[in-house]
Design a protein around this motif. Sequence first.
Motif, PDB file in Angstrom:
ATOM      1  N   VAL A   9       0.814  -1.251  -0.176  1.00 48.10           N
ATOM      2  CA  VAL A   9       0.059  -0.028   0.137  1.00 48.10           C
ATOM      3  C   VAL A   9       0.921   1.324  -0.066  1.00 48.10           C
ATOM      4  CG1 VAL A   9      -1.493   1.218   1.357  1.00 48.10           C
ATOM      5  CG2 VAL A   9      -1.952  -1.048   1.015  1.00 48.10           C
ATOM      6  N   ASP A  10       1.946   1.407   0.788  1.00 43.96           N
ATOM      7  CA  ASP A  10       2.709   2.322   0.961  1.00 43.96           C
ATOM      8  C   ASP A  10       3.518   2.593  -0.304  1.00 43.96           C
ATOM      9  OD1 ASP A  10       2.039   2.803   3.529  1.00 43.96           O
ATOM     10  OD2 ASP A  10       4.122   1.754   4.517  1.00 43.96           O
ATOM     11  N   ASP A  11       3.958   1.475  -0.911  1.00 39.99           N
ATOM     12  CA  ASP A  11       4.632   1.753  -2.316  1.00 39.99           C
ATOM     13  C   ASP A  11       3.713   2.226  -3.359  1.00 39.99           C
ATOM     14  OD1 ASP A  11       6.859   0.765  -1.463  1.00 39.99           O
ATOM     15  OD2 ASP A  11       6.779  -1.482  -2.236  1.00 39.99           O
ATOM     16  N   THR A  12       2.504   1.673  -3.311  1.00 40.04           N
ATOM     17  CA  THR A  12       1.687   2.444  -4.357  1.00 40.04           C
ATOM     18  C   THR A  12       1.146   3.798  -4.062  1.00 40.04           C
ATOM     19  OG1 THR A  12       0.446   0.145  -4.662  1.00 40.04           O
ATOM     20  CG2 THR A  12      -0.935   1.776  -5.043  1.00 40.04           C
ATOM     21  N   LYS A  13       0.981   4.180  -2.701  1.00 39.40           N
ATOM     22  CA  LYS A  13       0.834   5.440  -2.498  1.00 39.40           C
ATOM     23  C   LYS A  13       1.898   6.573  -3.184  1.00 39.40           C
ATOM     24  CE  LYS A  13      -2.401   5.153   1.135  1.00 39.40           C
ATOM     25  NZ  LYS A  13      -2.618   5.384   2.912  1.00 39.40           N
ATOM     26  N   ALA A  14       3.133   5.840  -2.820  1.00 37.05           N
ATOM     27  CA  ALA A  14       4.362   6.606  -3.126  1.00 37.05           C
ATOM     28  C   ALA A  14       4.459   6.841  -4.762  1.00 37.05           C
ATOM     29  CB  ALA A  14       5.547   5.954  -2.850  1.00 37.05           C
ATOM     30  N   GLU A  15       4.026   5.639  -5.479  1.00 37.91           N
ATOM     31  CA  GLU A  15       3.799   5.852  -6.807  1.00 37.91           C
ATOM     32  C   GLU A  15       2.902   6.828  -7.274  1.00 37.91           C
ATOM     33  OE1 GLU A  15       3.298   2.917 -10.655  1.00 37.91           O
ATOM     34  OE2 GLU A  15       3.337   2.084  -8.664  1.00 37.91           O
ATOM     35  N   LEU A  18       4.180  10.177  -7.052  1.00 38.73           N
ATOM     36  CA  LEU A  18       5.263  10.794  -7.964  1.00 38.73           C
ATOM     37  C   LEU A  18       4.996  10.819  -9.113  1.00 38.73           C
ATOM     38  CD1 LEU A  18       8.074   7.898  -6.895  1.00 38.73           C
ATOM     39  CD2 LEU A  18       8.374  10.379  -6.796  1.00 38.73           C
ATOM     40  N   ASN A  19       3.881  10.092  -9.746  1.00 37.86           N
ATOM     41  CA  ASN A  19       3.241  10.301 -10.936  1.00 37.86           C
ATOM     42  C   ASN A  19       2.379  11.915 -10.831  1.00 37.86           C
ATOM     43  OD1 ASN A  19       3.919   8.040 -12.210  1.00 37.86           O
ATOM     44  ND2 ASN A  19       1.923   6.939 -11.497  1.00 37.86           N
ATOM     45  N   TYR A  25       1.383  18.617 -10.357  1.00 40.62           N
ATOM     46  CA  TYR A  25       0.828  18.955  -9.533  1.00 40.62           C
ATOM     47  C   TYR A  25       1.642  19.674  -8.446  1.00 40.62           C
ATOM     48  CZ  TYR A  25      -3.286  16.054 -10.768  1.00 40.62           C
ATOM     49  OH  TYR A  25      -4.111  15.368 -11.496  1.00 40.62           O
ATOM     50  N   THR A  26       1.426  20.631  -7.534  1.00 37.73           N
ATOM     51  CA  THR A  26       2.078  21.162  -6.600  1.00 37.73           C
ATOM     52  C   THR A  26       1.799  20.253  -5.177  1.00 37.73           C
ATOM     53  OG1 THR A  26       0.094  22.155  -5.643  1.00 37.73           O
ATOM     54  CG2 THR A  26       1.181  23.682  -7.219  1.00 37.73           C
ATOM     55  N   LEU A  27       3.065  20.477  -4.420  1.00 38.34           N
ATOM     56  CA  LEU A  27       3.057  19.816  -3.451  1.00 38.34           C
ATOM     57  C   LEU A  27       1.871  19.811  -2.365  1.00 38.34           C
ATOM     58  CD1 LEU A  27       6.831  20.651  -2.213  1.00 38.34           C
ATOM     59  CD2 LEU A  27       5.730  18.431  -3.460  1.00 38.34           C
ATOM     60  N   GLU A  28       1.216  21.110  -2.447  1.00 32.15           N
ATOM     61  CA  GLU A  28       0.200  21.504  -1.617  1.00 32.15           C
ATOM     62  C   GLU A  28      -1.217  20.798  -2.122  1.00 32.15           C
ATOM     63  OE1 GLU A  28       1.943  23.507  -2.842  1.00 32.15           O
ATOM     64  OE2 GLU A  28       2.775  24.684  -0.985  1.00 32.15           O
ATOM     65  N   GLN A  29      -1.325  20.497  -3.604  1.00 31.74           N
ATOM     66  CA  GLN A  29      -2.319  19.635  -4.335  1.00 31.74           C
ATOM     67  C   GLN A  29      -2.193  18.162  -3.792  1.00 31.74           C
ATOM     68  OE1 GLN A  29      -1.485  21.075  -8.156  1.00 31.74           O
ATOM     69  NE2 GLN A  29      -3.605  22.275  -8.111  1.00 31.74           N
ATOM     70  N   ILE A  30      -0.911  17.708  -3.941  1.00 28.93           N
ATOM     71  CA  ILE A  30      -0.776  16.176  -3.847  1.00 28.93           C
ATOM     72  C   ILE A  30      -1.057  15.967  -2.202  1.00 28.93           C
ATOM     73  CG2 ILE A  30       0.967  14.616  -3.627  1.00 28.93           C
ATOM     74  CD1 ILE A  30       2.601  16.116  -5.874  1.00 28.93           C
ATOM     75  N   ALA A  31      -0.763  16.977  -1.332  1.00 26.99           N
ATOM     76  CA  ALA A  31      -1.105  16.511   0.210  1.00 26.99           C
ATOM     77  C   ALA A  31      -2.383  16.763   0.375  1.00 26.99           C
ATOM     78  CB  ALA A  31      -0.292  17.931   0.999  1.00 26.99           C
ATOM     79  N   ASP A  32      -3.044  17.556  -0.365  1.00 27.87           N
ATOM     80  CA  ASP A  32      -4.727  17.511  -0.210  1.00 27.87           C
ATOM     81  C   ASP A  32      -5.322  16.319  -0.731  1.00 27.87           C
ATOM     82  OD1 ASP A  32      -7.183  19.081   0.579  1.00 27.87           O
ATOM     83  OD2 ASP A  32      -7.428  19.105  -1.536  1.00 27.87           O
ATOM     84  N   VAL A  33      -4.880  15.869  -1.677  1.00 31.55           N
ATOM     85  CA  VAL A  33      -5.634  14.565  -2.435  1.00 31.55           C
ATOM     86  C   VAL A  33      -5.182  13.383  -1.402  1.00 31.55           C
ATOM     87  CG1 VAL A  33      -5.658  13.068  -4.314  1.00 31.55           C
ATOM     88  CG2 VAL A  33      -5.522  15.576  -4.611  1.00 31.55           C
ATOM     89  N   THR A  34      -3.799  13.247  -1.272  1.00 33.43           N
ATOM     90  CA  THR A  34      -3.549  11.994  -0.757  1.00 33.43           C
ATOM     91  C   THR A  34      -3.547  11.898   0.883  1.00 33.43           C
ATOM     92  OG1 THR A  34      -1.216  12.795  -0.321  1.00 33.43           O
ATOM     93  CG2 THR A  34      -1.627  11.634  -2.158  1.00 33.43           C
ATOM     94  N   GLU A  35      -3.850  13.282   1.568  1.00 35.75           N
ATOM     95  CA  GLU A  35      -4.045  13.389   2.961  1.00 35.75           C
ATOM     96  C   GLU A  35      -2.932  13.096   3.734  1.00 35.75           C
ATOM     97  OE1 GLU A  35      -7.706  11.142   4.222  1.00 35.75           O
ATOM     98  OE2 GLU A  35      -8.605  12.654   3.314  1.00 35.75           O
TER      99      GLU A  35
END
Length: 52
Positions: A9-15, A18-19, A25-35
């Motif tokens: 699960v962690d590897d999939t989230k990391a992938e 990265l995608n 995407y900005t870091l803020e957008q990624i943080a918002d989507v991935t929580e």
Amino acid sequence: MCNLSQGIVDDTKAEIILNMFKKGYTLEQIADVTEKSISEIEKIVKKEPAMA
């Protein structure tokens, strides 16, 4: 969840993170989507080897 499953699960989230980063995407957008926190996102992005 067993340790192996959690690692997958962690590897999939990391992938996914990265995608998203590679697509602009900005870091803020990624943080918002991935929580995840921005610092967690930065750690994952920095682990990625530079693209040739």
